[in-house]
Design a protein around this motif. Structure first.
Motif, PDB file in Angstrom:
ATOM      1  N   ARG B   2       0.830  -1.193   0.000  1.00  0.00           N
ATOM      2  CA  ARG B   2       0.000   0.000   0.000  1.00  0.00           C
ATOM      3  C   ARG B   2       0.878   1.262   0.000  1.00  0.00           C
ATOM      4  NH1 ARG B   2      -5.121   1.176  -1.145  1.00  0.00           N
ATOM      5  NH2 ARG B   2      -4.770   3.401  -1.189  1.00  0.00           N
ATOM      6  N   SER B   4       3.946   1.530  -0.882  1.00  0.00           N
ATOM      7  CA  SER B   4       4.732   1.706  -2.099  1.00  0.00           C
ATOM      8  C   SER B   4       3.842   2.148  -3.254  1.00  0.00           C
ATOM      9  CB  SER B   4       5.513   0.444  -2.457  1.00  0.00           C
ATOM     10  OG  SER B   4       4.653  -0.654  -2.465  1.00  0.00           O
ATOM     11  N   PHE B   5       2.581   1.767  -3.194  1.00  0.00           N
ATOM     12  CA  PHE B   5       1.642   2.240  -4.226  1.00  0.00           C
ATOM     13  C   PHE B   5       1.516   3.759  -4.137  1.00  0.00           C
ATOM     14  CE2 PHE B   5      -1.628   2.208  -7.217  1.00  0.00           C
ATOM     15  CZ  PHE B   5      -2.724   2.896  -6.747  1.00  0.00           C
ATOM     16  N   ALA B   8       4.664   5.399  -5.222  1.00  0.00           N
ATOM     17  CA  ALA B   8       4.789   5.434  -6.680  1.00  0.00           C
ATOM     18  C   ALA B   8       3.975   6.578  -7.258  1.00  0.00           C
ATOM     19  CB  ALA B   8       4.327   4.110  -7.280  1.00  0.00           C
TER      20      ALA B   8
END
Ligand SMILES: Cc1cc2nc3c(=O)[nH]c(=O)nc-3n(C[C@H](O)[C@H](O)[C@H](O)COP(=O)(O)OP(=O)(O)OC[C@H]3O[C@@H](n4cnc5c(N)ncnc54)[C@H](O)[C@@H]3O)c2cc1C
Lengths: 421, 238
Positions: B2, B4-5, B8
Motif C-alpha cells: 500500500r 509503495s503504491f 509510486a
C-alpha cells in the motif's frame, strides 16, 4: 492450438513448489507475473528485468514458442518479407535478461490471493501482475462467420499460420477472381492495417493476376490515412480496388464460408478469397480476470497503466482503453515502458518520471511507397491524450516515400530488439 | 505494498509541494460547461451524428476539416478563398475565429459578434472537439489536449545559466514569489531544480501553460535569461 507440457526456459526456477509457495511479505524478492509475450508483455518483461538488475523476479507466461509479429505481416503477404523474418522467440529474454519464460496459458486470476492459474495446472503468486493478452474477436460480429470458419475465411489478424494461409489463398486465386475483405468496426488493432493489407494484396495481384478484383466492405465512413491510401490505389492499382463504405452497404454484411459467398446489403457475391476481420475485444483472459468494462476493453490509470479495477494489476496494449492512443505495437511498447517504470517504483522504490507516450504507424502502399502517421501523448488524470502529431501528405515525391519506407525497416529492427533483446 | 503504491503515485506526480513541474497534459476546456456556451451557436449550427446544414454548416467533424468544405453550403467568398488556400479548422484557427470572426475571415457571413472570454471559448472548443474524429481510431485526428511541456532543443537545454545575472533578473519575480520559499497563495520557486524551471518557463513562453501573468513575464525573457533565473533560484539560500 494444442497445449504442450509446461516448459521452462532460462534461469532454472525450481518447478511447481517454488512457483506456488505462498510468499512471505518482506522476505523473498518481489515478483512480477506477465500474461502474454507480445509487443506489450515482452517489452515489459525485458525492461523490468533489465532495469531492476535482479531485484525483481520476472515470469513471462506465453503459450507460443514463436511469436510472429502482426507488424510487417502484411509485407510478408505482399512478398516484401520472408515469414521467418517476422518470427521471434523468447530465448534472449531468458538467457540475457533472466526472465523466466513459461510456455503455458493463463486460465484464471485470483485477485484476492494474488495468484494466476495456468492450463498446465500451476498456480503462481505475484506482487504485481501485468496483463497483455492482445485481442480476441467478438462472437457473432459478422453473421455466418466464427473462428470455426477461419480456415475457409481467414482473419489473419493474429499473425502466423493464419497469415500463411491467406497468402496461399491469394496466390491460388483463379484468373480474374475476386478477393473480398470484410473490414472491422472501431476500435480494432492497427487502424491503418486493413488498408495496408489491401495495398499488399493489390501488389501481388497486379503482378500475378492483373484482372482480379478487390472488394472491401467497410462499416466505417472514414479510416486512417484514407486520402493517402486512396491516392495510392488510384495510382498503382488503377480500377482494381472497390471500397464500399456504409453508404453503399459496407456495414451490412454476412458471409457463408461453405458457399464462399458474401452478402453485402442484400446483394450476394461469389468470392474466391474472403478475409474477415471481425469486431474486437480484449483478449479473453482480461475479461475472466474482471478487468474489462462494458466496451470489452480494460480501463486504465494513464500515468501508470494500472487497471482501474485493481491497483496490483497493470494492463497493456490492445487490451486497454488507452485514451487517444491507437491499438498498435508501437503503442503497446510505449505503454510497457511506462508500466515497467511504475512497477519498479512500487516494488523497489526506484524513481518514476512522468509518463510519456508516443506512436507511429508506417504503412507500405507499393514498392518504396511508404507513408506514416504519428503522435505524442501525455497523461491527464482522465485519459492518455494526444497533444501533437504528424502525417504524410498526399502528392509527396518518390524520394521522400522511399525514405519513409526505409525508416519503417529501421523501426521494425528497433522494436523487435526492444521486445526480445 | 500500500505504501509503495502511494509512494509510486507521489513519485509519478513529481513530488507534490516541492514546486516540481506538473507534467500532465491540460484539457482543452470543460466540455460540460461548453455545452452551455453552445447555446449561442445552436440557433444556426447543428452537431451530432445526424447534424445537417441549417443556417450554418454542421459542426460534427469540424476539427481537421478544410475550411468551406461542407458540400452544398453557400459559403462567403472569403471563406471559400481560405478553403482553397488549404486552411484547416484546428484548435488555433477555431479559437481565433470564435474570438472575432471577421479578424480571421474578413467577409464571413457568420452573424456572430465573437466571444471574448478565453475560458468560455476553451470550454466551447472542448465541447466541439467531442464531435470530431477520435485519435484512437484515426491517429491523425486533431489533438484532444494541450501539451504541458514544450519540446526544447538540446542547445536550449544545454545553456549554462549565469546565476549572478539571474539574481539581478530575479527581482521581478520576487515581487510575487517569496524568496524564502514560503507559499502565500503564490507558489514557491525557490530551490526548484534547474531543468524543471527551464521547462516551465518555456511552457509559459510558448503559451502551453495558461497563466496570463506568467505568459507575459516569460514572453520577455530570452533563453539565456531563463537559464540564468533557473540557476539562481536552484541555489538560492544554500
Ligand atoms: C496486419 C497487421 C499489421 C500491423 N501492423 C502494425 C504496424 O505496422 N505497426 C504497429 O505498431 N502495429 C501494427 N499492428 C498492431 C500490433 O500487432 C498490435 O497492436 C500489437 O501486437 C499489440 O500488442 P499486445 O501486446 O497488446 O498484443 P499481442 O502482440 O497480440 O500479444 C499478446 C500475446 O498474449 C498471448 N496470450 C493471449 N492470451 C493469453 C493467455 N491467456 N495466457 C498467456 N498468454 C496469452 C498471445 O499468445 C500473444 O502472444 C498490426 C496488426 C496487424 C493485425
Amino acid at each position: 492450438m494444442t497445449l504442450n507440457r509446461r516448459s521452462f526456459l532460462g534461469t532454472g526456477l525450481a518447478l511447481g513448489a517454488a512457483l506456488s509457495a505462498p510468499r512471505a511479505i518482506g522476505q523473498a524478492k518481489p515478483r512480477v507475473v506477465i500474461v502474454g509475450g507480445g509487443a506489450g508483455g515482452a517489452t515489459a518483461a525485458r525492461y523490468i528485468a533489465k532495469d531492476s538488475q535482479g531485484a525483481i523476479d520476472v515470469i513471462l507466461i506465453e503459450p507460443t514458442r514463436t511469436y510472429y509479429t502482426c507488424f510487417f505481416s502484411n509485407l510478408y503477404i505482399g512478398g516484401f518479407r520472408e515469414l521467418n523474418s517476422i518470427a521471434h522467440n523468447y530465448g534472449g529474454l531468458a538467457s540475457e535478461y533472466g526472465v523466466n519464460v513459461v510456455h503455458d496459458w493463463v486460465i484464471g486470476v485470483d485477485r484476492d490471493a494474488k495468484t494466476v492459474s495456468t492450463a498446465a495446472g500451476h498456480s503462481l503468486a505475484y506482487d504485481r501482475l501485468i496483463v497483455a493478452p492482445g485481442i480476441d474477436f467478438v462472437d457473432g460480429a459478422v453473421p455466418g462467420w466464427s473462428t470455426a470458419a477461419q480456415n475457409k475465411m481467414p482473419h489473419s489478424w493474429k499473425a502466423g499460420s493464419q497469415t500463411q494461409l491467406l497468402k496461399a489463398q491469394i496466390e491460388a486465386m483463379p484468373e480474374g477472381g475476386t478477393f473480398c475483405m470484410v473490414a472491422p468496426p472501431n476500435p480494432y488493432r492497427c487502424p491503418p492495417g486493413p488498408y495496408e493489407r489491401i495495398s499488399m494484396v493489390a501488389h501481388v495481384l497486379k503482378e500475378r493476376n492483373p484482372t482480379a478484383k478487390i472488394l472491401v466492405a467497410d462499416p466505417k465512413p472514414k479510416f486512417s490515412k484514407m486520402a493517402l491510401f486512396q491516392e495510392g490505389w488510384e495510382r498503382h492499382y488503377t480500377g482494381m480496388v472497390e471500397w464500399l463504405g456504409p453508404d453503399f452497404g459496407g456495414g451490412n454484411v454476412s458471409v457463408d464460408p461453405d458457399a464462399m459467398t458474401v452478402d453485402i446489403d442484400g446483394s450476394v457475391e461469389k468470392v474466391d478469397v474472403c478475409n474477415v476481420i471481425p469486431a474486437q475485444k480484449a483478449g479473453h483472459i482480461a475479461q475472466v480476470a474482471g478487468l474489462t468494462d462494458a466496451s470489452g476493453f480494460c480501463p486504465i490509470v494513464p500515468a501508470t497503466m494500472q487497471s482501474r479495477m485493481d491497483e496490483n494489476i497493470h494492463v497493456l496494449g490492445d487490451a486497454t482503453i488507452a485514451g487517444d492512443m491507437p491499438k498498435s505495437g508501437f503503442s503497446a511498447n510505449s505503454q510497457a515502458k511506462v508500466a515497467a517504470m511504475a512497477v519498479r517504483a512500487a516494488l523497489t522504490g526506484s524513481r518514476a518520471f512522468p509518463a510519456k507516450f508516443s506512436n507511429t504507424c508506417w504503412s507500405l502502399i507499393d514498392t518504396d511507397d511508404g507513408v506514416k502517421v504519428g503522435a505524442s501523448y501525455q497523461a491527464t488524470e482522465e485519459k492518455i491524450a494526444k497533444v501533437d502529431g504528424f502525417i504524410s501528405q498526399t502528392g509527396e515525391d518518390a524520394a521522400l516515400r522511399k525514405a519513409t519506407y526505409e525508416e519503417s525497416l529501421g523501426w521494425y529492427a528497433g522494436i523487435t530488439a526492444d521486445m526480445f533483446g | 505494498m500500500r505504501e509503495s503504491f502511494i509512494l509510486a503515485l507521489v513519485l509519478t506526480l513529481g513530488g507534490v509541494g516541492q514546486g516540481v513541474a506538473e507534467e500532465t497534459a491540460q484539457a482543452i476546456g470543460d466540455p460540460e460547461a461548453g455545452a452551455d456556451v453552445w447555446i449561442l451557436c445552436s440557433g444556426c449550427h447543428q452537431i451530432g451524428p445526424d447534424a445537417e446544414i441549417g443556417i450554418g454548416p454542421p459542426l460534427s467533424g469540424i476539427f481537421g476539416r478544410r475550411m468551406a468544405s461542407v458540400e452544398g453550403f453557400p459559403y462567403s467568398r472569403s471563406m471559400m478563398r481560405m478553403g482553397r488556400d488549404g486552411l484547416i479548422w484546428s484548435l488555433e484557427t477555431l479559437d481565433a475565429y470564435i474570438e472575432n470572426p471577421r479578424v480571421l475571415v474578413s467577409g464571413t457571413r457568420m452573424g456572430f459578434e465573437g466571444l471574448e472570454d478565453p475560458t468560455e471559448r476553451a470550454d466551447l472548443l472542448a465541447f466541439l472537439r467531442e464531435f470530431s474524429d477520435k485519435p484512437s481510431n484515426i491517429p491523425e485526428a486533431a489533438p484532444t489536449a494541450l501539451a504541458a511541456l514544450p519540446t526544447l532543443s538540446d542547445e536550449t537545454l544545454a545553456i549554462v545559466g549565469d546565476a549572478a545575472y539571474g539574481e539581478y533578473l530575479a527581482s521581478e519575480c520576487t515581487t510575487c514569489h517569496q524568496r524564502d520559499g514560503s507559499d502565500r497563495g503564490i507558489p514557491s520557486i525557490t530551490l526548484w531544480p534547474e531543468e524543471n524551471f527551464v521547462l516551465a518557463m518555456h511552457a509559459y513562453k510558448q503559451k502551453l501553460r495558461p497563466h496570463p501573468v506568467m505568459q507575459m513575464m516569460a514572453s520577455r525573457l530570452s533563453d539565456e535569461e531563463i537559464a540564468a533565473l533557473a540557476a539562481y533560484f536552484a541555489t538560492l539560500g544554500r
